[in-house]
Design a protein around this motif. Structure first.
Motif, PDB file in Angstrom:
ATOM      1  N   MET A 184      42.540  46.826  34.579  1.00  0.00           N
ATOM      2  CA  MET A 184      41.869  46.307  35.919  1.00  0.00           C
ATOM      3  C   MET A 184      40.349  46.657  35.873  1.00  0.00           C
ATOM      4  O   MET A 184      39.749  45.726  36.358  1.00  0.00           O
ATOM      5  CB  MET A 184      42.632  47.106  36.980  1.00  0.00           C
ATOM      6  CG  MET A 184      42.201  46.658  38.269  1.00  0.00           C
ATOM      7  SD  MET A 184      42.804  47.520  39.794  1.00  0.00           S
ATOM      8  CE  MET A 184      44.548  46.846  39.714  1.00  0.00           C
ATOM      9  N   ARG A 185      39.912  47.470  35.260  1.00  0.00           N
ATOM     10  CA  ARG A 185      38.334  47.466  34.985  1.00  0.00           C
ATOM     11  C   ARG A 185      37.661  46.380  34.267  1.00  0.00           C
ATOM     12  O   ARG A 185      36.618  46.363  34.456  1.00  0.00           O
ATOM     13  CB  ARG A 185      37.997  49.022  34.379  1.00  0.00           C
ATOM     14  CG  ARG A 185      38.296  50.199  35.109  1.00  0.00           C
ATOM     15  CD  ARG A 185      37.738  51.381  34.425  1.00  0.00           C
ATOM     16  NE  ARG A 185      37.988  52.478  35.153  1.00  0.00           N
ATOM     17  CZ  ARG A 185      37.153  53.035  36.402  1.00  0.00           C
ATOM     18  NH1 ARG A 185      36.114  52.378  36.742  1.00  0.00           N
ATOM     19  NH2 ARG A 185      37.628  54.144  37.216  1.00  0.00           N
TER      20      ARG A 185
ATOM     21  N   GLN B 125      39.034  44.554  43.474  1.00  0.00           N
ATOM     22  CA  GLN B 125      39.121  45.075  44.938  1.00  0.00           C
ATOM     23  C   GLN B 125      40.190  44.505  45.610  1.00  0.00           C
ATOM     24  O   GLN B 125      41.158  44.916  46.233  1.00  0.00           O
ATOM     25  CB  GLN B 125      37.916  44.622  45.892  1.00  0.00           C
ATOM     26  CG  GLN B 125      36.707  45.414  45.457  1.00  0.00           C
ATOM     27  CD  GLN B 125      36.880  46.926  45.478  1.00  0.00           C
ATOM     28  OE1 GLN B 125      37.386  47.398  46.531  1.00  0.00           O
ATOM     29  NE2 GLN B 125      36.395  47.789  44.602  1.00  0.00           N
ATOM     30  N   MET B 126      40.698  43.246  45.217  1.00  0.00           N
ATOM     31  CA  MET B 126      41.921  42.436  45.761  1.00  0.00           C
ATOM     32  C   MET B 126      42.950  42.919  45.309  1.00  0.00           C
ATOM     33  O   MET B 126      43.872  43.095  45.892  1.00  0.00           O
ATOM     34  CB  MET B 126      41.822  40.900  45.316  1.00  0.00           C
ATOM     35  CG  MET B 126      42.627  40.125  45.902  1.00  0.00           C
ATOM     36  SD  MET B 126      42.628  38.380  45.412  1.00  0.00           S
ATOM     37  CE  MET B 126      40.882  37.830  45.413  1.00  0.00           C
ATOM     38  N   MET B 127      43.241  43.196  43.888  1.00  0.00           N
ATOM     39  CA  MET B 127      44.401  43.525  43.123  1.00  0.00           C
ATOM     40  C   MET B 127      44.925  45.077  43.293  1.00  0.00           C
ATOM     41  O   MET B 127      45.828  45.425  42.984  1.00  0.00           O
ATOM     42  CB  MET B 127      44.088  43.168  41.810  1.00  0.00           C
ATOM     43  CG  MET B 127      44.031  41.544  41.322  1.00  0.00           C
ATOM     44  SD  MET B 127      43.870  41.182  39.784  1.00  0.00           S
ATOM     45  CE  MET B 127      45.705  41.193  39.165  1.00  0.00           C
ATOM     46  N   MET B 128      43.684  45.977  43.792  1.00  0.00           N
ATOM     47  CA  MET B 128      44.259  47.489  43.964  1.00  0.00           C
ATOM     48  C   MET B 128      45.235  47.651  44.785  1.00  0.00           C
ATOM     49  O   MET B 128      45.946  48.326  44.584  1.00  0.00           O
ATOM     50  CB  MET B 128      42.888  48.371  44.115  1.00  0.00           C
ATOM     51  CG  MET B 128      42.145  48.581  42.800  1.00  0.00           C
ATOM     52  SD  MET B 128      40.663  49.924  43.294  1.00  0.00           S
ATOM     53  CE  MET B 128      39.665  48.906  44.448  1.00  0.00           C
TER      54      MET B 128
ATOM     55  N   GLY C  68      54.660  41.366  41.458  1.00  0.00           N
ATOM     56  CA  GLY C  68      55.124  40.390  41.931  1.00  0.00           C
ATOM     57  C   GLY C  68      54.420  39.468  42.961  1.00  0.00           C
ATOM     58  O   GLY C  68      54.632  38.293  43.208  1.00  0.00           O
ATOM     59  N   GLN C  69      53.311  40.103  43.482  1.00  0.00           N
ATOM     60  CA  GLN C  69      52.149  39.229  44.281  1.00  0.00           C
ATOM     61  C   GLN C  69      51.090  38.590  43.516  1.00  0.00           C
ATOM     62  O   GLN C  69      50.887  38.948  42.320  1.00  0.00           O
ATOM     63  CB  GLN C  69      51.665  40.435  45.502  1.00  0.00           C
ATOM     64  CG  GLN C  69      52.496  40.765  46.335  1.00  0.00           C
ATOM     65  CD  GLN C  69      51.688  41.605  47.261  1.00  0.00           C
ATOM     66  OE1 GLN C  69      51.090  42.581  47.059  1.00  0.00           O
ATOM     67  NE2 GLN C  69      51.896  41.206  48.657  1.00  0.00           N
ATOM     68  N   ALA C  70      50.709  37.638  44.012  1.00  0.00           N
ATOM     69  CA  ALA C  70      49.448  36.639  43.384  1.00  0.00           C
ATOM     70  C   ALA C  70      48.271  36.769  44.272  1.00  0.00           C
ATOM     71  O   ALA C  70      48.326  37.209  45.306  1.00  0.00           O
ATOM     72  CB  ALA C  70      50.084  35.291  43.541  1.00  0.00           C
TER      73      ALA C  70
ATOM     74  N   THR D 136      45.287  31.229  40.015  1.00  0.00           N
ATOM     75  CA  THR D 136      45.798  32.580  40.857  1.00  0.00           C
ATOM     76  C   THR D 136      46.383  33.310  39.479  1.00  0.00           C
ATOM     77  O   THR D 136      46.799  33.033  38.662  1.00  0.00           O
ATOM     78  CB  THR D 136      46.725  32.319  41.852  1.00  0.00           C
ATOM     79  OG1 THR D 136      47.179  33.506  42.311  1.00  0.00           O
ATOM     80  CG2 THR D 136      48.003  31.689  41.378  1.00  0.00           C
ATOM     81  N   LEU D 137      46.439  34.735  39.939  1.00  0.00           N
ATOM     82  CA  LEU D 137      46.979  35.637  38.919  1.00  0.00           C
ATOM     83  C   LEU D 137      47.990  36.520  39.635  1.00  0.00           C
ATOM     84  O   LEU D 137      47.904  36.853  40.799  1.00  0.00           O
ATOM     85  CB  LEU D 137      46.013  36.812  38.506  1.00  0.00           C
ATOM     86  CG  LEU D 137      44.925  36.494  37.561  1.00  0.00           C
ATOM     87  CD1 LEU D 137      43.739  37.499  37.519  1.00  0.00           C
ATOM     88  CD2 LEU D 137      45.175  35.873  36.234  1.00  0.00           C
ATOM     89  N   VAL D 138      49.390  36.409  38.728  1.00  0.00           N
ATOM     90  CA  VAL D 138      50.420  37.052  39.293  1.00  0.00           C
ATOM     91  C   VAL D 138      50.553  38.426  38.498  1.00  0.00           C
ATOM     92  O   VAL D 138      50.661  38.419  37.444  1.00  0.00           O
ATOM     93  CB  VAL D 138      51.829  36.283  39.494  1.00  0.00           C
ATOM     94  CG1 VAL D 138      52.841  37.008  39.971  1.00  0.00           C
ATOM     95  CG2 VAL D 138      51.355  34.799  39.873  1.00  0.00           C
ATOM     96  N   ILE D 139      50.970  39.502  39.319  1.00  0.00           N
ATOM     97  CA  ILE D 139      50.980  40.848  38.765  1.00  0.00           C
ATOM     98  C   ILE D 139      52.738  40.922  38.270  1.00  0.00           C
ATOM     99  O   ILE D 139      53.374  40.834  39.206  1.00  0.00           O
ATOM    100  CB  ILE D 139      50.607  41.909  39.661  1.00  0.00           C
ATOM    101  CG1 ILE D 139      49.117  41.899  40.203  1.00  0.00           C
ATOM    102  CG2 ILE D 139      51.015  43.157  38.941  1.00  0.00           C
ATOM    103  CD1 ILE D 139      48.763  42.982  40.992  1.00  0.00           C
ATOM    104  N   CYS D 140      52.492  41.022  36.995  1.00  0.00           N
ATOM    105  CA  CYS D 140      54.029  41.102  36.598  1.00  0.00           C
ATOM    106  C   CYS D 140      54.541  42.684  36.267  1.00  0.00           C
ATOM    107  O   CYS D 140      55.731  42.700  36.242  1.00  0.00           O
ATOM    108  CB  CYS D 140      54.179  40.217  35.149  1.00  0.00           C
ATOM    109  SG  CYS D 140      53.892  38.423  35.346  1.00  0.00           S
ATOM    110  N   GLY D 141      53.454  43.279  36.106  1.00  0.00           N
ATOM    111  CA  GLY D 141      53.686  44.829  35.658  1.00  0.00           C
ATOM    112  C   GLY D 141      52.272  45.534  35.919  1.00  0.00           C
ATOM    113  O   GLY D 141      51.412  45.060  35.916  1.00  0.00           O
ATOM    114  N   ARG D 142      52.915  46.747  36.222  1.00  0.00           N
ATOM    115  CA  ARG D 142      51.518  47.651  36.589  1.00  0.00           C
ATOM    116  C   ARG D 142      51.832  49.089  35.911  1.00  0.00           C
ATOM    117  O   ARG D 142      52.650  49.714  36.419  1.00  0.00           O
ATOM    118  CB  ARG D 142      51.028  47.627  38.051  1.00  0.00           C
ATOM    119  CG  ARG D 142      49.997  48.606  38.387  1.00  0.00           C
ATOM    120  CD  ARG D 142      49.929  48.461  39.789  1.00  0.00           C
ATOM    121  NE  ARG D 142      48.491  49.005  40.381  1.00  0.00           N
ATOM    122  CZ  ARG D 142      48.127  48.325  41.186  1.00  0.00           C
ATOM    123  NH1 ARG D 142      48.256  47.039  41.815  1.00  0.00           N
ATOM    124  NH2 ARG D 142      46.729  48.839  41.549  1.00  0.00           N
TER     125      ARG D 142
END
Length: 464
Positions: free
Chosen positions: A384-385, A393-396, A401-403, A416-422
């Motif tokens: 993320m860094r 700031q947006m993705m923290m 599953g969210q975009a 747009t970026l979709v978070i598939c795993g964290r």
């Protein structure tokens, strides 16, 4: 300074998140160099009847290629017999302009020429000193670095050469800079590193302080260091203020560090790595404590010269930070034909934005791409860094599953970026070897500065 040089791959580049021209700066922590001149060969014609030229087989009506040589090439300086011409200065200045994505402001050009000349003199001294120690920088070493630089912008070395020429520089100037960096690095290893030692007790003392400092603020810092004597301190400070003005007008800190910094970290754009204020000299520590991410300090007088600091990021020691998370991402991007008006594009972007809000996870990203005739790029292991601050700031606060909200431009595409795993990362203390390397680098850097100072003192330099 030279604390903890670390090369990290910015995986965000895979998503084309930043269009800034950084290719000349990303030649990495060991960028290197020599000199090459493109040659052209005329076709041989019929031999003339002259006895004195018959063996040359010169054509009667030769076709002349290339540009005419200037009638006089004036020397700007002669360093122990090696000539630095005005052309060398102008081409290196143009290289600096390219690295910073634009032209040098006319009002600053003369001052920057003087700084470039000083850099070329130091570079010449470094190459000469390496040769005196029988250190040979092979042309193949330079070729390999040029290939990497060209590859970073998806060009061949020939295309890179043409690009440099069209922008007022030359492949010869780049190769010379690379040669100087390689020669200086090898000379340091041979003459300086072998004489530097770090004790076991010193490393353990630093580790103990780190453990005791858990939760304290740590900074990712860049530095531009300009050396000075008491007699030259005022002029050096004035030069530092001119550099600062360019930085505040958007110039690349890493680019200016490469060209102007006299610390060993210049080769990596001035990157000191992650440091705590107490690891730095008192004047730098005081300035650093008042700085936040994205800020640049005023010139700071320090022992032996002047420093300018830039803070890229901050974190708390041995404390979990959501920005340390490692992400698996899918990017969906839509592109518009050249010349598409905002009136046509904006309704499409609005529908794309609404659809992104209900994307339905990574599985829905493919459907979203199909609906908008978009492209998909998938990337795992994204830190993320490494993302632009606005996206961090947006993705923290986002869940798997969210975009993100769409971002970009009509010219370069909206995505747009979709978070598939964290995966959250628990911080760990630096290892013994990492601390040892940091202490070792600091001492090497200090001795290298003194060595270069001695080379300047003993040199015979004529200015023309």
């Amino acid at each position: 300074m030279g604390w903890g040089i670390r090369k990290t791959t910015n995986v965000a580049a895979v998503f084309r998140l930043n269009s800034t021209r950084v290719w000349l700066l990303a030649a990495g922590a060991a960028v290197a160099a020599s000199s090459a001149i493109a040659q052209q060969t005329d076709k041989a014609g019929q031999p003339t009847r002259s006895d004195t030229t018959q063996a040359l087989r010169l054509p009667q009506n030769p076709q002349v290629f290339g540009n005419a040589m200037p009638s006089v090439v004036k020397a700007t300086a002669i360093v122990n017999g090696d000539v630095i011409t005005q052309t060398d200065v102008e081409q290196r200045l143009a290289l600096l302009a390219i690295a910073n994505g634009g032209k040098i402001p006319e009002g600053e050009a003369d001052a920057l020429r003087q700084q470039v000349l000083r850099n070329l003199i130091d570079e010449t001294l470094q190459i000469q000193a390496a040769k005196a120690e029988k250190i040979d920088v092979k042309s193949s070493d330079i070729d390999n670095t040029v290939k990497r630089v060209a590859g970073n912008v998806k060009q061949s070395p020939e295309q890179l050469e043409a690009f440099l020429k069209s922008n007022g520089s030359s492949i010869r100037s780049l190769r010379r800079q690379i040669e100087g960096e390689i020669a200086w690095q090898r000379l340091q290893r041979q003459k300086i590193e072998s004489g530097v030692s770090v004790g076991d007790d010193e490393v353990k003392a630093v580790l103990g302080k780190l453990t005791a400092s858990k939760g304290a603020e740590e900074y990712r810092v860049g530095e531009i260091f300009l050396s000075a004597t008491p007699d030259t301190q005022a002029q050096t400070l004035a030069n530092a203020n001119k550099i600062l003005e360019q930085l505040r007008n958007g110039a690349s800190f890493a680019g200016y560090a490469r060209q102007y910094s006299e610390a060993s970290t210049a080769a990596v754009g001035g990157d000191l790595g992650w440091v705590r204020p107490e690891q730095l000299p008192a004047p730098l520590a005081t300035a650093l404590r008042s700085m936040g991410p994205g800020t640049v300090s005023n010139p700071i007088p320090v022992q032996g010269g002047v420093s300018i600091l830039a803070v890229q990021d901050t974190r708390k020691i041995l404390t979990r930070d959501p920005r340390d998370a490692v992400l698996s991402l899918k990017q969906v991007s839509i592109n518009f034909p050249k010349g598409t008006s905002r009136q046509v594009a904006e309704p499409i972007v609005a529908r794309f934005s609404e659809a992104s809000r209900t994307v339905g996870g990574c599985g829905g990203a493919d459907k979203l791409a199909t609906e908008f005739h978009g492209e998909i790029v998938q990337q795992d292991g994204v830190k993320m860094r490494d993302l632009p601050p606005a996206l961090q700031q947006m993705m923290m606060a986002m869940q798997v599953g969210q975009a993100t909200q769409p971002f970009g431009s009509l010219e370069e595409g909206v995505r747009t970026l979709v978070i598939c795993g964290r995966d959250e990362v628990d911080p760990t203390a630096p290892s013994y070897d990492e601390i040892y390397s940091q202490l070792n680098e600091e001492r090497i850097n200090s001795r290298a500065r003194r060595y270069l100072r001695d080379l300047r003192r003993d040199a015979v330099i004529e200015f023309r």
